[in-house]
Design an enzyme around this catalytic site. Structure first.
Site, PDB file in Angstrom:
ATOM      1  N   GLU A 160       4.396  -6.825  -6.909  1.00  0.00           N
ATOM      2  CA  GLU A 160       5.495  -6.500  -8.114  1.00  0.00           C
ATOM      3  C   GLU A 160       5.593  -7.889  -8.368  1.00  0.00           C
ATOM      4  OE1 GLU A 160       9.575  -6.612  -6.763  1.00  0.00           O
ATOM      5  OE2 GLU A 160       8.989  -5.926  -4.827  1.00  0.00           O
ATOM      6  N   VAL A 218       9.321  -1.739  -7.319  1.00  0.00           N
ATOM      7  CA  VAL A 218       8.386  -1.117  -6.445  1.00  0.00           C
ATOM      8  C   VAL A 218       8.008   0.357  -6.929  1.00  0.00           C
ATOM      9  CG1 VAL A 218       8.235   0.515  -4.346  1.00  0.00           C
ATOM     10  CG2 VAL A 218       9.225  -1.944  -4.299  1.00  0.00           C
ATOM     11  N   SER A 259      17.569   4.793  -4.889  1.00  0.00           N
ATOM     12  CA  SER A 259      16.372   4.155  -5.544  1.00  0.00           C
ATOM     13  C   SER A 259      15.367   5.256  -5.947  1.00  0.00           C
ATOM     14  CB  SER A 259      15.960   3.112  -4.663  1.00  0.00           C
ATOM     15  OG  SER A 259      14.610   2.595  -5.320  1.00  0.00           O
ATOM     16  N   ASP A 279      12.409   4.371  -6.008  1.00  0.00           N
ATOM     17  CA  ASP A 279      11.216   4.162  -5.103  1.00  0.00           C
ATOM     18  C   ASP A 279      10.884   5.119  -4.045  1.00  0.00           C
ATOM     19  OD1 ASP A 279      11.428   1.743  -6.202  1.00  0.00           O
ATOM     20  OD2 ASP A 279      12.199   0.389  -4.457  1.00  0.00           O
ATOM     21  N   LYS A 336      15.363  -2.510   2.312  1.00  0.00           N
ATOM     22  CA  LYS A 336      16.219  -3.654   2.258  1.00  0.00           C
ATOM     23  C   LYS A 336      17.512  -3.329   3.232  1.00  0.00           C
ATOM     24  CE  LYS A 336      15.061  -5.242  -2.296  1.00  0.00           C
ATOM     25  NZ  LYS A 336      14.075  -4.190  -2.756  1.00  0.00           N
TER      26      LYS A 336
END
Length: 299
Positions: A21, A102, A136, A138, A155
Site C-alpha cells: 500500500e 488496504v 472500515s 477493508d 490496528k
C-alpha cells in the site's frame, strides 16, 4: 480501458509479486522516514526472492510498482487523498493523485494479477461503531477480493472483538501465523483467539488456492505477530490508546481523520516507540508475504 502502469521492474518480473500500500508513505510517517521505510520494505521482499509492487494513483494512472522518482514524489506530496473502494475510480477518472488503503490496494492487486499483499494492520470496526457505524471498507474488501493480506492483525486502536465478528460474518478466513492468539498490531497478543492457525507459508498458499478451487469469493487475512523483541505489550499500550481516543472524541475528530490523529498522538505519547514498532512489524509482514508469494508462484 483501465489506465494502469506497471513499473519497469514489475513489468519485467517473471517471479512472484507482492503488493504494497501507499498510505503508510503519505499518512503513516513523516518525510524522510516514510520513503526510507518504503525502500526498506521493498528491499526485504527482494531479499526473499519476490518483486515488490507499491500501488498508488498518480495523475490519473493506477501505478503498480513505483520508480524511485515516483516514490520520492509521493513521499513529499502534501494532502494526498486516502483512497478506498468508494473513491479510487473517481480519483483515476479525474486525473487525481491518491494513496491506496488496504481496500484500494487489494483492488489494484487484483487488477494486476497479484495474489499477495503486505501491510501493517488492516482497518476494522472503530470503537463506538454502535453509534457511529464507522466500519472500515477493508473488512468487506477481504470478503470479495481474492488477495491474501498479511498484516499484524487489525490496528489496536479498533474494537478488535467486533472486528473479528464482522470478519466471521463476512466469511473471511483469519489465520494467525505461528501462534493461537490474534495479534494486536503493536502487541503480539490481543487476548483473543484467532479462528485459524498456520505455521508454514506453504499451508497459507495451499489455503489460498483451495478457496479458488471451491469458487469462494474473497481473500484471507494472515495475522502475523510483531517480532517479540519489537512489541509494545498490550498492558502498556492500552492506556495510551485510551487517552488518545478520549482526546479525539473531545476534539470531535471523526471519519477518515480518526486513524491518522490516533497514530500521531500515540507516537507522541510513546516517545516515538510506536513508530519503531510499526516499522518492525511492516518489515516482518513483508518477509512473510514474500514467502507466501513464492509458494503460490511455485504451485
Amino acid at each position: 480501458m483501465l489506465p494502469l502502469d506497471r513499473s519497469p521492474k514489475v513489468a519485467e518480473a517473471s517471479g512472484p509479486l507482492v503488493a504494497l500500500e501507499s498510505t503508510i508513505i503519505t499518512h503513516g510517517m513523516p518525510y524522510p522516514k516514510n520513503v526510507e521505510t518504503a525502500r526498506a520494505v521493498e528491499a526485504v521482499i527482494r531479499k526473499e526472492g519476490a518483486v515488490p509492487a507499491t500501488t498508488a494513483v498518480m495523475d490519473g494512472r493506477l501505478k503498480i510498482g513505483l520508480t524511485d522518482a515516483e516514490l520520492d514524489r509521493l513521499a513529499k506530496t502534501e494532502k494526498v487523498t486516502k483512497l478506498s473502494r468508494a473513491d479510487i475510480a473517481h480519483c483515476i477518472a479525474t486525473g487525481g493523485t491518491g494513496a491506496t488503503t488496504v481496500a484500494a490496494t487489494m483492488i489494484a492487486a487484483r487488477a494486476a494479477g497479484i495474489e499477495v499483499f503486505a501491510t501493517g494492520g488492516i482497518g476494522g470496526v472503530h470503537r463506538g461503531a454502535e453509534d457511529s457505524f464507522d466500519i472500515s471498507a477493508d473488512l468487506t474488501e477481504l470478503a470479495r477480493t481474492p488477495v491474501t493480506v498479511v498484516a499484524a492483525g487489525a490496528k489496536a486502536i479498533l474494537d478488535l472483538p467486533k472486528t473479528l465478528e464482522v470478519l466471521e460474518t463476512q466469511g473471511v478466513p483469519v489465520i494467525a501465523y505461528g501462534q493461537d492468539a490474534f495479534p494486536a498490531f503493536w502487541s503480539r497478543s490481543s487476548g483473543l483467539a484467532a479462528p485459524l492457525r498456520c505455521d508454514d507459508p506453504a499451508e497459507i498458499a495451499a489455503a489460498h488456492r483451495m478457496r479458488r478451487s471451491l469458487g469462494l469469493d474473497g481473500g484471507q487475512l494472515v495475522a502475523n505477530p510483531v517480532p517479540e523483541g519489537d512489541e509494545i505489550p498490550a498492558d502498556e499500550i492500552t492506556p495510551i490508546i485510551a487517552q488518545a481516543q478520549d482526546e479525539a472524541d473531545a476534539a470531535g475528530i471523526s471519519g477518515k481523520a480518526v486513524t491518522p490523529f490516533l497514530l500521531a498522538r500515540i507516537f507522541e505519547l510513546t516517545g516515538g516507540r510506536s513508530l519503531e514498532t510499526n516499522i518492525a512489524l511492516v518489515l516482518n509482514n513483508a518477509r512473510l508475504a514474500a514467502r507466501i508469494a513464492r509458494e503460490l508462484h511455485a504451485s
